[in-house]
Design a protein around this motif. Sequence first.
Motif, PDB file in Angstrom:
ATOM      1  N   THR A   1     -12.588   6.523 132.865  1.00 27.18           N
ATOM      2  CA  THR A   1     -11.695   7.267 132.308  1.00 27.18           C
ATOM      3  C   THR A   1     -10.239   6.777 131.993  1.00 27.18           C
ATOM      4  OG1 THR A   1     -10.876   8.337 134.133  1.00 27.18           O
ATOM      5  CG2 THR A   1     -12.744   9.367 133.127  1.00 27.18           C
ATOM      6  N   ILE A   2      -9.588   7.311 131.171  1.00 26.48           N
ATOM      7  CA  ILE A   2      -8.356   6.436 130.847  1.00 26.48           C
ATOM      8  C   ILE A   2      -7.275   6.446 132.039  1.00 26.48           C
ATOM      9  CG2 ILE A   2      -6.914   8.755 130.573  1.00 26.48           C
ATOM     10  CD1 ILE A   2      -6.021   7.430 127.876  1.00 26.48           C
ATOM     11  N   PHE A   3      -7.732   7.240 133.033  1.00 19.91           N
ATOM     12  CA  PHE A   3      -7.046   7.323 134.435  1.00 19.91           C
ATOM     13  C   PHE A   3      -7.431   6.195 135.441  1.00 19.91           C
ATOM     14  CE2 PHE A   3      -6.633  11.703 132.823  1.00 19.91           C
ATOM     15  CZ  PHE A   3      -5.275  11.682 132.510  1.00 19.91           C
ATOM     16  N   GLN A   4      -8.765   6.196 135.171  1.00 16.28           N
ATOM     17  CA  GLN A   4      -9.390   5.028 136.078  1.00 16.28           C
ATOM     18  C   GLN A   4      -9.270   3.610 135.588  1.00 16.28           C
ATOM     19  OE1 GLN A   4     -13.727   6.589 135.707  1.00 16.28           O
ATOM     20  NE2 GLN A   4     -13.587   6.537 137.977  1.00 16.28           N
TER      21      GLN A   4
ATOM     22  N   ASP B   1     -15.481   5.509 141.394  1.00 15.25           N
ATOM     23  CA  ASP B   1     -14.147   5.055 141.744  1.00 15.25           C
ATOM     24  C   ASP B   1     -14.309   3.416 142.454  1.00 15.25           C
ATOM     25  OD1 ASP B   1     -12.316   6.396 140.369  1.00 15.25           O
ATOM     26  OD2 ASP B   1     -12.631   8.005 141.879  1.00 15.25           O
ATOM     27  N   ILE B   2     -15.433   2.610 142.031  1.00 14.88           N
ATOM     28  CA  ILE B   2     -15.158   1.272 142.398  1.00 14.88           C
ATOM     29  C   ILE B   2     -14.510   0.464 141.564  1.00 14.88           C
ATOM     30  CG2 ILE B   2     -17.371   1.822 143.772  1.00 14.88           C
ATOM     31  CD1 ILE B   2     -18.800   0.460 141.374  1.00 14.88           C
ATOM     32  N   ASP B   3     -14.097  -0.715 141.899  1.00 16.39           N
ATOM     33  CA  ASP B   3     -13.602  -1.721 141.165  1.00 16.39           C
ATOM     34  C   ASP B   3     -14.127  -1.915 139.857  1.00 16.39           C
ATOM     35  OD1 ASP B   3     -11.466  -3.657 141.053  1.00 16.39           O
ATOM     36  OD2 ASP B   3     -13.041  -5.059 140.645  1.00 16.39           O
TER      37      ASP B   3
ATOM     38  N   ARG C   1      -7.094   1.641 146.277  1.00 17.88           N
ATOM     39  CA  ARG C   1      -6.115   2.491 145.272  1.00 17.88           C
ATOM     40  C   ARG C   1      -6.944   3.426 144.598  1.00 17.88           C
ATOM     41  NH1 ARG C   1      -8.522  -2.266 143.211  1.00 17.88           N
ATOM     42  NH2 ARG C   1      -9.800  -2.238 141.433  1.00 17.88           N
ATOM     43  N   ALA C   2      -8.183   3.918 145.062  1.00 17.62           N
ATOM     44  CA  ALA C   2      -9.005   5.005 144.525  1.00 17.62           C
ATOM     45  C   ALA C   2      -8.236   5.923 145.546  1.00 17.62           C
ATOM     46  CB  ALA C   2     -10.304   4.759 144.820  1.00 17.62           C
ATOM     47  N   ARG C   3      -7.967   5.924 146.600  1.00 18.26           N
ATOM     48  CA  ARG C   3      -7.568   6.802 147.675  1.00 18.26           C
ATOM     49  C   ARG C   3      -5.909   7.402 146.778  1.00 18.26           C
ATOM     50  NH1 ARG C   3      -6.929   5.389 153.519  1.00 18.26           N
ATOM     51  NH2 ARG C   3      -5.652   3.881 152.969  1.00 18.26           N
TER      52      ARG C   3
END
Lengths: 530, 162
Positions: A445-448, A475-477, A355-357
């Motif tokens: 962050t709010i998006f993460q 961007d890891i879980d 989902r990071a992608r």
Amino acid sequence: MRSLHPASIAVRSLSRSLNTGFMFFVVGVVVSPGGNGIDLLSIFGLVAVGIVVGIVYEFAYYKRFRYDLTDDTFDVTSGVLARRDRELPLGRVQNVDIRQNVLGRVLGIAAVHVETAGGGQTEVSLEYVAEDEAHRLRRQLRSGASRGDSDADDLEAGDRTAVSDPGTADDELLFEIEPRELVILSVFTIDPGASLLGGIALSFASGFDPATLLPGDRIGWLPGPETGLFVLVWGLLLFLLAAWVVSAVLTFTRYYGFRLTRADDELYYERGLLQRYSGTIPLEKVQTLTISRSVPFRWFGYAALSVETAGYAPGQSDSRGTESAIPLADADRVTELARAIEPFGPVDLESPPRRARERYAIRYLLVVAAGVGIAALVARYTGALGRWYLLAALAVLVPPAAHLKWTSRGYQVDDRYFLTRTGVWRRTTKVVPYYRVQAVLHQATIFQRRRSLASVTADTASSASLLGRAATAHDIDAERGLELQADLEERLQERLRARKRQRTVGQRFREADDGDPSDEGPSPESDDER
Amino acid sequence: MERLTPRVRVVWLALALVRAAIFGGIVVGAAIGLTRTDLWASAPDVLVPAAAAIAVVLAVLRLVVAWLRYGVWRFELRDDDLYIERGVFTRVRTVVPYVRVQHVDSRRSPLERTTGLATVVVYTAGSRSSDVAIPGLTPARADALQESLRGLAIESEGEDAV
């Protein structure tokens, strides 16, 4: 007590009188009497005064400067107007650098800079001493330094030597730049300072009249409005060319004859064509290793290695990139050398979740959308752009870009090291020993948070991460991130305990069969006390 | 998990107001300047109201963020480390092992002194976390915290700390 090399009066007063002379020149221009024009005589008079002041000052400086290397301190007495006595405990010495410019090489003198941890600037500068004296000082300062904290670190150094070079530890050549590598490095390195120099060189070449550089006779046939654009592009091309040539030449002279050797527990580098630089990187003070594979070099299968020590990056104030242990070499070789410094295991990185992608894809799509939006606005209000909507075709690039970004990122929790990798163009792998970790940050962050992702940063004391490039697992879980954070801290504590244990055991061991009185370790008295 | 003193919201709101006022002053002032002078001949009439609207929206946003910040802020003295959770937009959870603490400051700005609050700043040799600050403490709590952090840092007894 020793004094500087006599030739240093001449060299120092040359640079000093250039400075003071120029200063007095400016003063002369400003204060020259008569509002109309400049009085040449008074200016020259002031410049001469400036030069004389410079020479007298440097002579006094030479007369006053004394240094002495005792068993456990380095004493420096200096100063003309404000006098200063310094005693540097040898155990606190971090790096010793030697610099030699062209003039210095002709005269056989060199500048020695001694760095300690803490403090933003060089602690002691000896300008200048004889060449062999400089090397003698470097050797003695460093050997004194490693003797000073031998009880803290020699076990670590010991198991390192066991891994890398079981044989001779004396001045082993690790790396020497090959002509091919040097050429590739020079051709593809873009030095930001060079663009400025290139511009200056260009304006000199044109005799301060940029118009002469333009092939005016050949663009005469072009219709009106295109000429301006053509001239602009032409000028830009010339500028880029000049910047590129200057950059290549600078890089070439900077890294010419780069050699990296290892003596006991420190790396020693030498480089430079006109100006010779040499310096030490103490291995026991290494904070982070960075292996970077930038795009043009990656195509040739090359990589670079840089070593960061605490509070000090050699050449902070000087040219950039000096801290690199290896400017460019075969990727496998770089990894091998990095392992000789910090023996990390096989690199097998864990990728961020898929989902990071998606996140990257959406981010890039937004960028494209913003571009199209701006283009639409420009088209609407100025009418300069005809088919602005064609920009939307860039969206085709989004999936591969997101995928590339995703594949370039990863992290690994090794036995003794934390490894992270990021960067599509400049792929950097950072290797952080657990016992160097200062703090662990878990950021979302709010998006993460929308995708329950987070970034975990292992902060170290290395100076280079001031540029915002600390070892971060991006961007890891989020849950995994929390575990990682706890894990990193746990491992830090564990490694610290292990090192402490090793140290005390080593101390006892040494105390038990301490026969060598020259050893600076625990003295017989402390043995008795126990 | 320990929360901050609720009064810290006063400090944050005041700071947010001051900053918003400065920003708003600049934006609205620039807009007025543009319409009154000849710099931009055909300036639309909505310019000044639009600038004022932007300033007000940003000010409200700042105030909301300052208010929410209190709800997010938490810290805890754990066995081996100091744990801090903060950040309205970017949620940051920091772990600072006591071994790495270089020194601990307590700090009181004029605004904090008038509200009777104090800040404790924990320094490490790290380059990013070197300014771990815990705001909104009562002076007594700040002193106690500084004291216990100092004790814990000495107890953990690191080597060189770099």
